[in-house]
Design a protein around this motif. Structure first.
Motif, mmCIF file in Angstrom:
data_model
loop_
_atom_site.group_PDB
_atom_site.id
_atom_site.type_symbol
_atom_site.label_atom_id
_atom_site.label_comp_id
_atom_site.label_asym_id
_atom_site.label_seq_id
_atom_site.Cartn_x
_atom_site.Cartn_y
_atom_site.Cartn_z
ATOM 1 N N LEU A 87 0.850 -1.203 0.000
ATOM 2 C CA LEU A 87 0.000 0.000 0.000
ATOM 3 C C LEU A 87 0.878 1.243 0.000
ATOM 4 C CD1 LEU A 87 -2.982 1.082 0.290
ATOM 5 C CD2 LEU A 87 -2.498 1.278 2.738
ATOM 6 N N ALA A 88 0.666 2.091 -0.991
ATOM 7 C CA ALA A 88 1.390 3.364 -1.042
ATOM 8 C C ALA A 88 0.562 4.431 -0.332
ATOM 9 C CB ALA A 88 1.649 3.772 -2.490
ATOM 10 N N LEU A 89 1.186 5.128 0.605
ATOM 11 C CA LEU A 89 0.475 6.169 1.350
ATOM 12 C C LEU A 89 0.474 7.468 0.536
ATOM 13 C CD1 LEU A 89 1.592 5.500 5.037
ATOM 14 C CD2 LEU A 89 -0.498 4.818 3.877
ATOM 15 N N THR A 90 -0.434 7.521 -0.431
ATOM 16 C CA THR A 90 -0.598 8.696 -1.279
ATOM 17 C C THR A 90 -1.343 9.788 -0.511
ATOM 18 O OG1 THR A 90 -2.680 7.828 -2.112
ATOM 19 C CG2 THR A 90 -0.672 7.235 -3.326
ATOM 20 N N PRO A 91 -1.349 11.026 -1.018
ATOM 21 C CA PRO A 91 -2.045 12.105 -0.309
ATOM 22 C C PRO A 91 -3.500 11.789 0.009
ATOM 23 C CG PRO A 91 -0.632 13.037 -1.982
ATOM 24 C CD PRO A 91 -0.557 11.543 -2.152
ATOM 25 N N ASN A 92 -4.228 11.126 -0.926
ATOM 26 C CA ASN A 92 -5.635 10.796 -0.648
ATOM 27 C C ASN A 92 -5.756 9.844 0.534
ATOM 28 O OD1 ASN A 92 -6.605 12.397 -2.621
ATOM 29 N ND2 ASN A 92 -7.558 10.777 -3.839
ATOM 30 N N ARG A 93 -4.866 8.870 0.584
ATOM 31 C CA ARG A 93 -4.913 7.891 1.674
ATOM 32 C C ARG A 93 -4.451 8.521 2.994
ATOM 33 N NH1 ARG A 93 -2.422 3.555 -2.564
ATOM 34 N NH2 ARG A 93 -4.426 2.931 -3.488
ATOM 35 N N VAL A 94 -3.498 9.418 2.906
ATOM 36 C CA VAL A 94 -3.072 10.141 4.108
ATOM 37 C C VAL A 94 -4.227 10.985 4.645
ATOM 38 C CG1 VAL A 94 -1.555 11.977 4.973
ATOM 39 C CG2 VAL A 94 -0.612 10.149 3.549
ATOM 40 N N ASP A 95 -5.012 11.591 3.741
ATOM 41 C CA ASP A 95 -6.197 12.347 4.176
ATOM 42 C C ASP A 95 -7.131 11.473 4.997
ATOM 43 O OD1 ASP A 95 -5.471 14.740 3.042
ATOM 44 O OD2 ASP A 95 -6.558 14.410 1.173
ATOM 45 N N ALA A 96 -7.388 10.263 4.512
ATOM 46 C CA ALA A 96 -8.306 9.356 5.199
ATOM 47 C C ALA A 96 -7.771 8.963 6.572
ATOM 48 C CB ALA A 96 -8.541 8.114 4.335
ATOM 49 N N LEU A 97 -6.466 8.661 6.639
ATOM 50 C CA LEU A 97 -5.869 8.267 7.914
ATOM 51 C C LEU A 97 -5.838 9.439 8.897
ATOM 52 C CD1 LEU A 97 -2.996 6.036 6.501
ATOM 53 C CD2 LEU A 97 -4.998 5.249 7.778
ATOM 54 N N LEU A 98 -5.571 10.641 8.400
ATOM 55 C CA LEU A 98 -5.576 11.821 9.274
ATOM 56 C C LEU A 98 -6.976 12.101 9.809
ATOM 57 C CD1 LEU A 98 -3.163 14.281 7.405
ATOM 58 C CD2 LEU A 98 -2.785 13.199 9.619
ATOM 59 N N ALA A 99 -8.001 11.805 8.990
ATOM 60 C CA ALA A 99 -9.375 11.966 9.476
ATOM 61 C C ALA A 99 -9.621 11.029 10.651
ATOM 62 C CB ALA A 99 -10.362 11.691 8.345
ATOM 63 N N GLY A 100 -9.077 9.815 10.580
ATOM 64 C CA GLY A 100 -9.191 8.890 11.705
ATOM 65 C C GLY A 100 -8.451 9.387 12.928
ATOM 66 N N VAL A 101 -7.262 9.963 12.727
ATOM 67 C CA VAL A 101 -6.496 10.537 13.841
ATOM 68 C C VAL A 101 -7.290 11.650 14.514
ATOM 69 C CG1 VAL A 101 -4.429 11.856 14.435
ATOM 70 C CG2 VAL A 101 -4.247 9.930 12.862
ATOM 71 N N ASP A 102 -7.931 12.478 13.701
ATOM 72 C CA ASP A 102 -8.710 13.584 14.267
ATOM 73 C C ASP A 102 -9.865 13.073 15.123
ATOM 74 O OD1 ASP A 102 -7.072 15.384 13.042
ATOM 75 O OD2 ASP A 102 -8.400 15.767 11.335
ATOM 76 N N LEU A 103 -10.532 12.020 14.670
ATOM 77 C CA LEU A 103 -11.636 11.462 15.448
ATOM 78 C C LEU A 103 -11.146 10.910 16.785
ATOM 79 C CD1 LEU A 103 -13.860 9.611 12.819
ATOM 80 C CD2 LEU A 103 -14.463 11.607 14.181
ATOM 81 N N ILE A 104 -10.012 10.221 16.768
ATOM 82 C CA ILE A 104 -9.447 9.685 18.017
ATOM 83 C C ILE A 104 -9.127 10.825 18.976
ATOM 84 C CG2 ILE A 104 -7.462 8.480 19.013
ATOM 85 C CD1 ILE A 104 -7.359 6.793 16.440
ATOM 86 N N LEU A 105 -8.534 11.893 18.450
ATOM 87 C CA LEU A 105 -8.147 13.022 19.293
ATOM 88 C C LEU A 105 -9.376 13.708 19.879
ATOM 89 C CD1 LEU A 105 -5.567 14.391 20.246
ATOM 90 C CD2 LEU A 105 -5.728 15.950 18.310
ATOM 91 N N GLN A 106 -10.415 13.858 19.063
ATOM 92 C CA GLN A 106 -11.638 14.491 19.564
ATOM 93 C C GLN A 106 -12.283 13.654 20.667
ATOM 94 O OE1 GLN A 106 -14.407 16.184 16.570
ATOM 95 N NE2 GLN A 106 -12.809 15.704 15.090
ATOM 96 N N LEU A 107 -12.336 12.354 20.451
ATOM 97 C CA LEU A 107 -12.913 11.477 21.462
ATOM 98 C C LEU A 107 -12.127 11.532 22.769
ATOM 99 C CD1 LEU A 107 -14.029 8.307 19.480
ATOM 100 C CD2 LEU A 107 -15.337 9.436 21.270
ATOM 101 N N SER A 108 -10.803 11.631 22.656
ATOM 102 C CA SER A 108 -9.970 11.645 23.862
ATOM 103 C C SER A 108 -10.145 12.929 24.665
ATOM 104 C CB SER A 108 -8.492 11.467 23.481
ATOM 105 O OG SER A 108 -7.988 12.635 22.855
ATOM 106 N N ARG A 109 -10.614 13.978 24.024
ATOM 107 C CA ARG A 109 -10.744 15.263 24.710
ATOM 108 C C ARG A 109 -12.143 15.508 25.269
ATOM 109 N NH1 ARG A 109 -7.331 19.046 20.399
ATOM 110 N NH2 ARG A 109 -5.266 18.463 21.171
ATOM 111 N N LEU A 110 -13.020 14.514 25.130
ATOM 112 C CA LEU A 110 -14.382 14.680 25.624
ATOM 113 C C LEU A 110 -14.455 14.503 27.131
ATOM 114 C CD1 LEU A 110 -16.378 12.663 22.943
ATOM 115 C CD2 LEU A 110 -16.426 15.135 23.258
ATOM 116 N N GLN A 111 -15.409 15.186 27.742
ATOM 117 C CA GLN A 111 -15.731 14.928 29.141
ATOM 118 C C GLN A 111 -16.320 13.523 29.257
ATOM 119 O OE1 GLN A 111 -15.145 16.887 31.625
ATOM 120 N NE2 GLN A 111 -14.860 18.943 30.806
ATOM 121 N N ASP A 112 -16.184 12.927 30.440
ATOM 122 C CA ASP A 112 -16.710 11.578 30.639
ATOM 123 C C ASP A 112 -18.193 11.509 30.293
ATOM 124 O OD1 ASP A 112 -14.208 11.416 31.606
ATOM 125 O OD2 ASP A 112 -14.724 10.628 33.591
#
Length: 754
Positions: A87-112
């Motif tokens: 798998l080549a990590l092209t810009p489109n695929r990096v976009d998708a993976l970064l979207a996943g990173v953003d979701l993880i970060l948002q979830l981690s910053r939520l109140q209980d």
């Protein structure tokens, strides 16, 4: 986090620990994805991302966040495929993976309590992101952005981007009090460390007293020796014995003082060294590596460039450079503005860059380093630069300068216009730029931190921004001055120069005093008046001045005396006082004396206000006390000929004479001087003589001052208005000759000598 809590994590819940883990591991994922996109084949980055995704998956499983487990698992599968070359990590695929990173970060910053609600509200987005990552191998390859000039017919599908987390994923509240507590602890530590240094300095006068005691003791012992020699010649054996005994007892006393002075001096040196080391160590606790404040910028630049169909890479140099944490927090926004400007204004599309003979991908370099005891930050790009002629045209269009003046402006002067509010070279306004609120915010923010900003540009080559800041705001190198017998401090970075100005070099024009400094007329302003401490006291034949400000707002602040430079530990003023005008903070000098630190930008505003209102007083001259034996007259007339005629007439009779060119000038001058008579014309621009008389007679300090109106027009209505306003004498220029004017003056105030 462990550094802030001495390694003790028992006080944190499992969810708190997950948040810490996610914060650090998502940064590793972001950095790794950007590196893969840039370097294409970085085995080390893939390995670190696999470990980061695996760590997040394990931590999320412990706290029961199944969505994060699925996201991390999908990302881990993608990294394994990339490591195996499938798998080549092209810009489109990096976009998708970064979207996943953003979701993880948002979830981690939520109140209980907010996790379930947020998951329900964003279920569709989460499912779409999970599906995109699961099918990442089937995402289309990016189009080739090489030579063709026309825009591409089929745009690349937009990457999956979660919504901004501002409303739905607020920052974690429980950590804010801990940060505030740490800041308060630091301030208290620094205060105690600076007090210990002051106490160490206070040993010096004590040692000086001991040295004086030693000298006095030596004189006393010399007298004892002389007395012993005199007694030795006598025949009284008992007296000789007592004299010898007294002499012998002086020797151990002398040795005792010498030894103890040496011990105390050594103790002072150790105390000074320890107290200074303590201050340095406390300041070190305050410092953070530059990377802590800029780690989000590579992602921001990459995403912004992708949205604008550009290729831009951000290179950060000097990530380990230490910066005060407060300064680091406050410069994040200015640096963000500058980077966004570089991407939007400076960078062309890949096709445009290739047509200009440049690589398709643009480079922005952000560099931080220590230089000459200051923090130096440079942002440079290899973009198109700024067209100076476009700035010149915009300046003329907006009537900010005439065509002739604009044509004479240097490149540096033209670039300064970019710092003005609402000044933009973009014809259309977008959500990124065009409103003219970027560089002026940068300029004001950096100046508020006692820093400077300088910009350079070469058309077709690139743009460069140089920012200089103090290393810390906790210790300020300052120039200490005396104003009305009290100590004040001016941050040394805001002092252009210090000078001694001979009184003979001071000139007056329209009631404003100035002197020549390097071919430039520099206005003199009394620091005592600006701070509302009274007028500057009469002093020696030279004035001590501190030059502050830049450009047209550049003044010579007259102070009583200049003590020198000191490093001051800044202590915030009690919030009860609110924001004190012209004052930014307080400190203690080395001898323990309290000192107020001046707020130079606020001081410049106060000076501008005084000038606008015409309330600036002239500096008192030492010879004025003697000169006041002679009466002083102010002549106010807009006619140069009449002014000079009246001035010479009055001078010939022995009076002291000052002049003003119209009513406004006269009103400013009469309030700043000590006059025995005002002679004014009626018809003058800006303010006529009747208005001037009215103001004088209504003023609580000037209402007893005699005023004579002298007018060419012998109109009854003018005479009635003048006398009604309070004029003491009305004389027409057409009817008076030399003796008439002088006789009228004599009637009002008598002879020239008091």
């Amino acid at each position: 986090m462990s550094q802030d809590n001495n390694g003790d994590l028992s006080q944190f819940s499992m969810l708190d620990l997950f948040r810490m883990e996610a914060e650090s591991q998502t940064q590793i994922l972001t950095d790794g994805l950007l590196a893969m996109e840039r370097l294409k084949d970085d085995a080390g980055a893939v390995e670190s991302m696999m470990r980061a995704a695996h760590s997040i998956k394990g931590a999320a499983a412990i706290v029961g966040l199944e969505v994060v487990v699925q996201l991390a698992h999908g990302m881990e599968d993608a990294f394994v495929a990339a490591q195996r070359g499938k798998l080549a990590l092209t810009p489109n695929r990096v976009d998708a993976l970064l979207a996943g990173v953003d979701l993880i970060l948002q979830l981690s910053r939520l109140q209980d309590s907010g996790v379930e609600g947020w998951l329900a509200a964003n279920a569709a987005l989460i499912r779409k992101t999970l599906d995109t990552i699961a099918n990442i191998a089937f995402l289309p390859e990016p189009a080739n952005l090489a030579p063709p000039a026309p825009p591409m017919p089929s745009p690349v599908p937009a990457p999956v981007q979660p919504p901004a987390p501002a409303e739905e994923a607020p920052p974690i509240a429980p950590r804010a009090p801990a940060v505030l507590k740490a800041a308060q602890n630091f301030d208290r530590l620094l205060s105690l460390a600076s007090e210990s240094r002051i106490n160490a300095h206070q040993m010096h006068p004590f040692i000086q007293d001991l040295q004086r005691f030693k000298r006095n003791q030596s004189s006393l012992f010399a007298l004892v020796e002389q007395l012993h020699e005199a007694i030795a010649n006598s025949s009284d054996a008992g007296l000789k014995e007592k004299s010898l005994l007294a002499l012998q007892k002086t020797h151990p006393l002398k040795q005792f003082v010498l030894e103890h002075i040496a011990d105390i001096e050594a103790y002072e040196r150790r105390l000074l060294a320890v107290s200074q080391n303590m201050v340095d160590e406390v300041l070190t606790l305050r410092m953070r590596p530059f990377r802590d404040g800029v780690q989000a910028f590579p992602r921001m630049v990459r995403d912004l460039a992708r949205a604008m169909r550009k290729e831009v890479q951000l290179q950060i140099i000097g990530e380990d450079t230490l910066v005060d944490r407060d300064i680091l927090a406050k410069i994040e926004s200015p640096l963000n503005h500058m980077l966004r400007n570089s991407v939007d204004h400076g960078m062309d599309t890949p096709a445009g860059r290739i047509a200009a003979g440049k690589p398709g991908a643009g480079i922005i370099v952000l560099e931080a380093k220590h230089r000459a005891g200051m923090l130096s930050i440079e942002i440079s790009d290899d973009g198109r630069g700024v067209d100076l002629e476009k700035i010149r045209t915009k300046v003329v269009e907006r009537k900010m300068a005439s065509e002739q003046m604009a044509a004479s402006l240097s490149p540096a002067e033209l670039l300064e216009f970019l710092f003005l509010p609402a000044f933009s070279l973009k014809e259309n306004t977008t959500e990124i730029s065009g409103r003219g609120v970027g560089l002026d915010i940068v300029h004001e923010t950096i100046r508020a931190q006692n820093g400077t900003v300088r910009i350079e540009s070469e058309l077709g080559v690139g743009f460069r921004t140089c920012i200089t800041l103090p290393l810390t705001q906790s210790i300020v190198r300052s120039l200490v001055v005396d104003i009305k017998g009290e100590a004040y401090a001016v941050p040394i970075v805001q002092v252009e120069r210090v000078a001694k100005v001979p009184r003979a070099a001071i000139h007056t024009l329209e009631s404003k005093q100035f002197f020549d400094l390097g071919g430039e007329h520099l206005g003199l302003v009394s620091a005592a008046q600006v701070l509302e401490l009274g007028d500057t006291d009469a002093g020696s034949d030279e004035l001590a001045v501190v030059v502050i400000g830049t450009g047209a707002r550049r003044y010579a602040l007259v102070v009583q005396a200049i003590r020198g430079e000191q490093s001051l530990a800044v202590q915030a003023l009690d919030p009860t006082f609110g924001k004190m005008r012209d004052i930014s903070a307080a400190a203690l000098l080395d001898d323990g004396e309290p000192v107020l630190i001046l707020d130079v930008p606020d001081l410049l505003l106060s000076i501008d206000k005084l000038l606008h209102e015409g309330g600036l007083h002239q500096l008192t001259k030492p010879e004025q006390a003697g000169r006041r034996k002679t009466k002083r007259i102010l002549v106010v007339d807009d006619s140069l000929t009449v002014r000079e005629m009246e001035r010479k007439l009055l001078l010939s009779r022995g009076f002291l004479v000052d002049i003003a060119i119209d009513g406004i000038d006269g009103w400013n001058v009469v309030r700043s001087g000590d006059y025995d008579l005002v002679i004014t014309d009626v018809d003058m621009p800006r303010m006529d003589g009747i208005e001037l008389v009215t103001l004088i007679k209504k003023d609580i300090h000037l209402h007893k001052l005699p005023v004579m109106i002298v007018s060419y027009k012998d109109r009854p209505e003018d005479r009635a208005r003048g006398l009604s306003a309070g004029a003491d004498y009305y004389l027409t220029k057409g009817s008076f000759h030399d003796e008439t004017l002088l006789d009228a003056v004599s009637d009002l105030i008598g002879e020239a000598r008091i």
